[in-house]
Design a protein around this motif. Structure first.
Motif, PDB file in Angstrom:
ATOM      1  N   PHE A 124      33.829  -1.819 -17.455  1.00 31.23           N
ATOM      2  CA  PHE A 124      32.368  -1.917 -17.528  1.00 31.23           C
ATOM      3  C   PHE A 124      31.875  -2.089 -18.960  1.00 31.23           C
ATOM      4  O   PHE A 124      30.759  -2.574 -19.178  1.00 31.23           O
ATOM      5  CB  PHE A 124      31.718  -0.690 -16.878  1.00 31.23           C
ATOM      6  N   LEU A 125      32.679  -1.708 -19.972  1.00 28.96           N
ATOM      7  CA  LEU A 125      32.242  -1.896 -21.358  1.00 28.96           C
ATOM      8  C   LEU A 125      32.131  -3.375 -21.709  1.00 28.96           C
ATOM      9  O   LEU A 125      31.231  -3.784 -22.449  1.00 28.96           O
ATOM     10  CB  LEU A 125      33.204  -1.185 -22.311  1.00 28.96           C
ATOM     11  N   GLY A 126      33.042  -4.176 -21.197  1.00 26.20           N
ATOM     12  CA  GLY A 126      32.952  -5.616 -21.419  1.00 26.20           C
ATOM     13  C   GLY A 126      31.687  -6.192 -20.818  1.00 26.20           C
ATOM     14  O   GLY A 126      31.046  -7.083 -21.398  1.00 26.20           O
ATOM     15  N   LYS A 127      31.313  -5.692 -19.653  1.00 29.48           N
ATOM     16  CA  LYS A 127      30.075  -6.142 -19.015  1.00 29.48           C
ATOM     17  C   LYS A 127      28.867  -5.757 -19.849  1.00 29.48           C
ATOM     18  O   LYS A 127      27.925  -6.552 -20.016  1.00 29.48           O
ATOM     19  CB  LYS A 127      29.973  -5.537 -17.619  1.00 29.48           C
ATOM     20  N   LEU A 128      28.878  -4.544 -20.402  1.00 27.64           N
ATOM     21  CA  LEU A 128      27.762  -4.097 -21.228  1.00 27.64           C
ATOM     22  C   LEU A 128      27.638  -4.922 -22.503  1.00 27.64           C
ATOM     23  O   LEU A 128      26.525  -5.228 -22.947  1.00 27.64           O
ATOM     24  CB  LEU A 128      27.928  -2.616 -21.578  1.00 27.64           C
ATOM     25  N   ARG A 129      28.777  -5.301 -23.090  1.00 32.25           N
ATOM     26  CA  ARG A 129      28.726  -6.153 -24.291  1.00 32.25           C
ATOM     27  C   ARG A 129      28.117  -7.506 -23.953  1.00 32.25           C
ATOM     28  O   ARG A 129      27.296  -8.044 -24.712  1.00 32.25           O
ATOM     29  CB  ARG A 129      30.132  -6.337 -24.864  1.00 32.25           C
ATOM     30  N   ALA A 130      28.508  -8.068 -22.827  1.00 32.42           N
ATOM     31  CA  ALA A 130      27.964  -9.364 -22.423  1.00 32.42           C
ATOM     32  C   ALA A 130      26.457  -9.272 -22.183  1.00 32.42           C
ATOM     33  O   ALA A 130      25.702 -10.198 -22.527  1.00 32.42           O
ATOM     34  CB  ALA A 130      28.675  -9.854 -21.159  1.00 32.42           C
ATOM     35  N   GLU A 131      26.004  -8.164 -21.599  1.00 34.11           N
ATOM     36  CA  GLU A 131      24.570  -7.986 -21.353  1.00 34.11           C
ATOM     37  C   GLU A 131      23.795  -7.902 -22.664  1.00 34.11           C
ATOM     38  O   GLU A 131      22.701  -8.467 -22.782  1.00 34.11           O
ATOM     39  CB  GLU A 131      24.342  -6.723 -20.520  1.00 34.11           C
ATOM     40  N   LEU A 132      24.358  -7.201 -23.648  1.00 34.73           N
ATOM     41  CA  LEU A 132      23.668  -7.097 -24.932  1.00 34.73           C
ATOM     42  C   LEU A 132      23.579  -8.456 -25.613  1.00 34.73           C
ATOM     43  O   LEU A 132      22.522  -8.834 -26.131  1.00 34.73           O
ATOM     44  CB  LEU A 132      24.391  -6.113 -25.846  1.00 34.73           C
ATOM     45  N   ILE A 133      24.667  -9.198 -25.619  1.00 34.18           N
ATOM     46  CA  ILE A 133      24.663 -10.516 -26.268  1.00 34.18           C
ATOM     47  C   ILE A 133      23.658 -11.437 -25.587  1.00 34.18           C
ATOM     48  O   ILE A 133      22.917 -12.175 -26.252  1.00 34.18           O
ATOM     49  CB  ILE A 133      26.089 -11.112 -26.246  1.00 34.18           C
ATOM     50  N   ALA A 134      23.594 -11.386 -24.248  1.00 30.71           N
ATOM     51  CA  ALA A 134      22.616 -12.203 -23.527  1.00 30.71           C
ATOM     52  C   ALA A 134      21.197 -11.740 -23.835  1.00 30.71           C
ATOM     53  O   ALA A 134      20.277 -12.560 -23.958  1.00 30.71           O
ATOM     54  CB  ALA A 134      22.886 -12.122 -22.029  1.00 30.71           C
TER      55      ALA A 134
END
Length: 435
Positions: A124-134
């Protein structure tokens, strides 16, 4: 206040109501935005209760979301991590960074210490990083000052595409006192990125061995959990969804760092202003809330419809109907629909939301005149008090130069106009090339 025995909240209420009467808008006020300090939100003589008593009717309560973010991050997480144990007005860690700024080699070509995921990282940390970048792609263009620098540092720390190959502009540290809470975000990320550069200095010049690990822990939390919430927290219609999502993310973050997650959850549970029934209808107008969630929320609100309408006073408050709203109890499976209660109808009455669209399919809401009129009203709700704080700061700086209230207002407008035209020459900059 000097020369009076009246409680501070009563004085504030009297002055506020006098201003509202002078502006001829007393009947149009439906919501209060405030810092969540005891002087504003206490149960007896606080300003929010006194204002409602003066007006003779209950209002909606909107805790400033920037202040909530400040309390969450600095008063709990930063303190509980014991990154800084000094009781001085300044954060001594950041003071050492400022005092020894020129000792850090800004010409070294050694890489910055960015976040590097390992094999044991939860997915889920990878998903959170992608959400922040978006998220940053949509806000970077209109952020400025400290906020813009914060976004850029987050992207560099996470090694976002493009950021990993661009020289980083680091501003020299300025104000370091604990009241300037953005300093904790900016300087912690700088310390984490410059870890290898600082390590070349004698031990203890800037950081200790214990602080290095805590700085890294704090930086990981900022970039994975906190930043996305912070960058989107000032939108009223998204507030409930953002807060519930934050709670779920914090609960999941226990698998990464149980201590920091527990500290954040404890703080958040004291500031669930936008998950109360009164404020929950705002989420009906959020495009971030999935269609299925909005449908379930609408059905839950319809099920909670009270017998007597319109509902002019809330039920779930401390003390009288003028007291602070009671916060709900959350769990890892809580949805927005689970939080619906009869007070939703008080919030809809306050905001003049016609409930006729609730029985329609969500896809048809946008075409409904009732939904369109409600959207205009809820998007006018202010959930941050930044303008008020800037006004207080300007007033404190220039009140001594004014000879009357009219003169003071003219001075403030002139200063504000001048500041908007002048570049920021306060701090010099340096670059670190980390290719």
């Amino acid at each position: 206040m000097k020369g009076t025995n009246e409680p501070c909240g009563t004085i504030i209420a009297r002055l506020t109501c006098k201003l509202l009467q002078g502006w001829c808008c007393t009947d149009q006020v439906v919501n209060m935005a405030f810092d969540t300090t005891a002087s504003n939100t206490g149960h007896l003589t606080a300003a929010c209760i006194a204002i409602q008593l003066s007006l003779g009717r209950p209002l909606l309560w909107s805790g400033c979301r920037h202040h909530i973010g400040e309390v969450l991050l600095t008063c709990h997480i930063f303190t509980d991590l014991k990154v800084e144990t000094s009781r001085s007005p300044d954060v001594t860690l950041f003071t050492r960074l400022r005092d020894n700024w020129d000792l850090v080699s800004h010409k070294e070509r050694s890489p910055l210490s960015r976040y590097i995921p390992d094999e044991a990282e939860p997915p889920f940390l990878g998903k959170l990083r992608a959400e922040l970048i978006a998220c940053t792609a949509g806000v970077l263009d209109y952020k400025r000052g400290d906020y813009r620098e914060f976004v850029q540092l987050c992207l560099v720390y996470l090694g976002a595409d493009g950021a990993a190959h661009t020289p980083v502009t680091f501003q020299r540290p300025g104000a370091l006192h604990k009241a300037r809470w953005m300093a904790k975000l900016l300087y912690t990320l700088k310390l984490a990125l410059m870890e290898q550069h600082i390590a070349l200095l004698p031990h203890g010049t800037i950081t200790t061995r214990q602080q290095v690990r805590k700085i890294r822990t704090f930086a990981n939390f900022i970039t994975h959990i906190y930043a996305t919430w912070w960058l989107t927290c000032d939108t009223a219609v998204d507030a409930a969804w953002n807060d519930l999502t934050l709670y779920h993310n914090l609960y999941a973050y226990k698998s990464v760092d149980e201590r920091i997650a527990a500290s954040a959850i404890k703080a958040l549970e004291r500031h669930l202003w936008y998950l109360t029934g009164e404020m929950l209808p705002l989420a009906l107008f959020s495009t971030k809330v999935p269609v299925g969630e909005r449908r379930a929320l609408a059905d839950a609100i319809l099920e909670q419809r009270p017998a007597d309408l319109p509902m002019r006073a809330p039920q779930l408050r401390f003390g009288t109907g003028f007291g602070k709203p009671k916060f709900p109890t959350l769990s890892p499976t809580t949805s927005l629909a689970d939080l619906a209660n009869p007070d939703c109808w008080f919030g809809m009455h306050q905001l003049h939301i016609d409930p006729v669209f609730l029985s329609l399919a969500v896809e048809d809401w946008a075409a409904s005149e009732a939904f369109q009129m409600g959207a205009v009203n809820v998007r006018a709700i202010n959930v941050v008090n930044d303008c008020a704080e800037r006004g207080v700061k300007l007033t404190s700086d220039f009140v001594a130069a004014a000879r009357s209230e009219e003169h003071l207002q003219n001075v403030l407008q002139a200063v504000e106009h001048d500041r908007s035209k002048q570049p920021n020459l306060r701090r010099c900059k340096c670059k670190l090339d980390h290719n």
